[in-house]
Scaffold this motif. Structure first.
Motif, PDB file in Angstrom:
ATOM      1  N   ASP A 135       0.823  -1.215   0.000  1.00 14.87           N
ATOM      2  CA  ASP A 135       0.000   0.000   0.000  1.00 14.87           C
ATOM      3  C   ASP A 135       0.856   1.263   0.000  1.00 14.87           C
ATOM      4  OD1 ASP A 135      -2.141  -1.672   0.046  1.00 14.87           O
ATOM      5  OD2 ASP A 135      -2.840  -1.146   2.055  1.00 14.87           O
ATOM      6  N   PHE A 136       1.988   1.215   0.710  1.00 16.89           N
ATOM      7  CA  PHE A 136       2.894   2.361   0.794  1.00 16.89           C
ATOM      8  C   PHE A 136       4.330   1.867   0.692  1.00 16.89           C
ATOM      9  CE2 PHE A 136      -0.846   3.269   3.451  1.00 16.89           C
ATOM     10  CZ  PHE A 136      -1.357   4.373   2.780  1.00 16.89           C
ATOM     11  N   TYR A 137       5.229   2.768   0.297  1.00 17.61           N
ATOM     12  CA  TYR A 137       6.624   2.396   0.080  1.00 17.61           C
ATOM     13  C   TYR A 137       7.559   3.272   0.923  1.00 17.61           C
ATOM     14  CZ  TYR A 137       4.529   0.073  -3.924  1.00 17.61           C
ATOM     15  OH  TYR A 137       3.741  -0.731  -4.715  1.00 17.61           O
ATOM     16  N   ILE A 138       8.714   2.706   1.243  1.00 18.95           N
ATOM     17  CA  ILE A 138       9.748   3.427   1.984  1.00 18.95           C
ATOM     18  C   ILE A 138      10.678   4.126   1.001  1.00 18.95           C
ATOM     19  CG2 ILE A 138      11.646   3.219   3.643  1.00 18.95           C
ATOM     20  CD1 ILE A 138       8.977   2.494   4.864  1.00 18.95           C
ATOM     21  N   SER A 139      11.035   5.364   1.292  1.00 17.40           N
ATOM     22  CA  SER A 139      11.939   6.111   0.419  1.00 17.40           C
ATOM     23  C   SER A 139      13.394   5.723   0.668  1.00 17.40           C
ATOM     24  CB  SER A 139      11.778   7.618   0.640  1.00 17.40           C
ATOM     25  OG  SER A 139      10.474   8.030   0.314  1.00 17.40           O
ATOM     26  N   LYS A 140      14.164   5.708  -0.390  1.00 25.23           N
ATOM     27  CA  LYS A 140      15.603   5.421  -0.286  1.00 25.23           C
ATOM     28  C   LYS A 140      16.328   6.706   0.108  1.00 25.23           C
ATOM     29  CE  LYS A 140      17.544   3.203  -3.626  1.00 25.23           C
ATOM     30  NZ  LYS A 140      17.940   2.759  -4.979  1.00 25.23           N
ATOM     31  N   ASN A 175      11.622   1.552  -5.538  1.00 30.55           N
ATOM     32  CA  ASN A 175      12.063   0.735  -6.670  1.00 30.55           C
ATOM     33  C   ASN A 175      11.457  -0.659  -6.650  1.00 30.55           C
ATOM     34  OD1 ASN A 175      13.616   2.869  -7.510  1.00 30.55           O
ATOM     35  ND2 ASN A 175      15.543   2.028  -6.771  1.00 30.55           N
ATOM     36  N   LYS A 176      10.552  -0.886  -5.683  1.00 31.48           N
ATOM     37  CA  LYS A 176       9.864  -2.176  -5.512  1.00 31.48           C
ATOM     38  C   LYS A 176      10.816  -3.293  -5.089  1.00 31.48           C
ATOM     39  CE  LYS A 176       6.350   0.132  -6.931  1.00 31.48           C
ATOM     40  NZ  LYS A 176       5.709  -0.070  -8.225  1.00 31.48           N
ATOM     41  N   ASN A 177      11.928  -2.931  -4.461  1.00 35.09           N
ATOM     42  CA  ASN A 177      12.817  -3.925  -3.857  1.00 35.09           C
ATOM     43  C   ASN A 177      12.454  -4.083  -2.389  1.00 35.09           C
ATOM     44  OD1 ASN A 177      14.441  -4.376  -6.180  1.00 35.09           O
ATOM     45  ND2 ASN A 177      15.555  -2.485  -5.764  1.00 35.09           N
TER      46      ASN A 177
END
Length: 279
Positions: A135-140, A175-177
């Protein structure tokens, strides 16, 4: 009993209202483990706390030494009769004043403690199933690697896991990693390689992560590397496990009908407990 700015007290009524941690998540924290009157990995926790405060431009008091913090934590443990085994949280937050822009960078801190049953680490033998949280992603970015009180994604992910019957979820960056689990760093064992995502991917700069990287290098015929993990790698893996200071090592046993071994996790557990006992 709690420790508020160096004073042991039972009164916590003055900790809200204008507290910037409550209002804006303007705080960092460390979760520590006490075993046999000793704080595990204290030096690593201390330097990560100092680095986190600097990243958020907090003013570090002159008396914020490792020795002083250690003394305050152990004194609080004694006051709560949990010197043998305890979980400690130390939260450092910017003092009241301002809106998004603070009026000053001075800090206050709060130390809380609770007893735990287990002195050394052990592996829970029960089934442990995980799923991706998308649902949500972490920023690099650097701020993603510190333990701040801005944990909205982890809270939402934990609710998702609970509502869907999973024990944990794995988080992705933009980046979906895969970078980590909701409550710790992720390790993958595949083709005699033990892999964990590098800090540059946006994962937490975990204290137990550091210990496991060092201990794994003592196991023969295992290559230890920091590398990107994609969702497609998971079902090819022999083992997956999560690490944090409180639980130690938690093997993942199921991911999307794939079951995993726990051989390397068990070897690392023995090395971890031996290390703690000898230090």
């Amino acid at each position: 009993m709690i420790n508020f700015n160096g004073n042991i007290t039972a009164d916590s009524s003055n900790l809200l209202v204008n507290n910037r941690s409550f209002l804006y998540g303007d705080a960092v924290f460390e979760t520590l483990k006490i075993v046999n009157h000793k704080i595990l990995f204290l030096e690593d926790h201390y330097f990560r706390l100092m680095a986190s405060m600097r990243i958020l431009r907090m003013e570090i008091p002159m008396d914020f030494t490792m020795e002083n913090i250690e003394n305050q934590i152990l004194t609080l443990a004694k006051a709560n009769n949990c010197e043998d085994a305890a979980r400690v949280r130390m939260t450092v937050y910017r003092n009241d004043g301002g809106f998004y822009l603070p009026t000053n960078n001075t800090i206050s801190y709060l130390i809380t403690i609770s007893p735990t049953k287990n002195r050394l680490y052990f592996i829970d033998k029960t089934v442990y199933e995980v799923e991706l949280y998308k649902d949500f992603y972490i920023s690099k970015q650097l701020i993603s690697t510190i333990k701040s009180t801005n944990k909205a994604i982890y809270i939402a992910g934990s609710i998702f896991a609970n509502e869907n019957g999973y024990d944990n979820c794995l988080l992705l960056n933009e980046n979906k990693n895969i970078i980590e689990a909701l409550n710790g760093n992720l390790f993958m064992f595949i083709n005699n390689k033990l892999i964990t995502p590098p800090i540059s991917e946006g994962c937490l700069n975990g204290i137990m992560r550091k210990q496991i990287l060092a201990l794994a290098k003592k196991i023969e015929n295992i290559e230890v590397i920091e590398d990107v993990i994609s969702p497609f790698d998971l079902q090819k893996a022999d083992e997956l496990f999560i690490t944090n200071v409180i639980s130690g090592i938690q093997p993942i046993t199921i991911y999307r009908k794939k079951t995993f071994e726990t051989i390397v996790a068990n070897k690392l557990l023995v090395l971890l407990n031996d290390f703690i006992a000898s230090n």
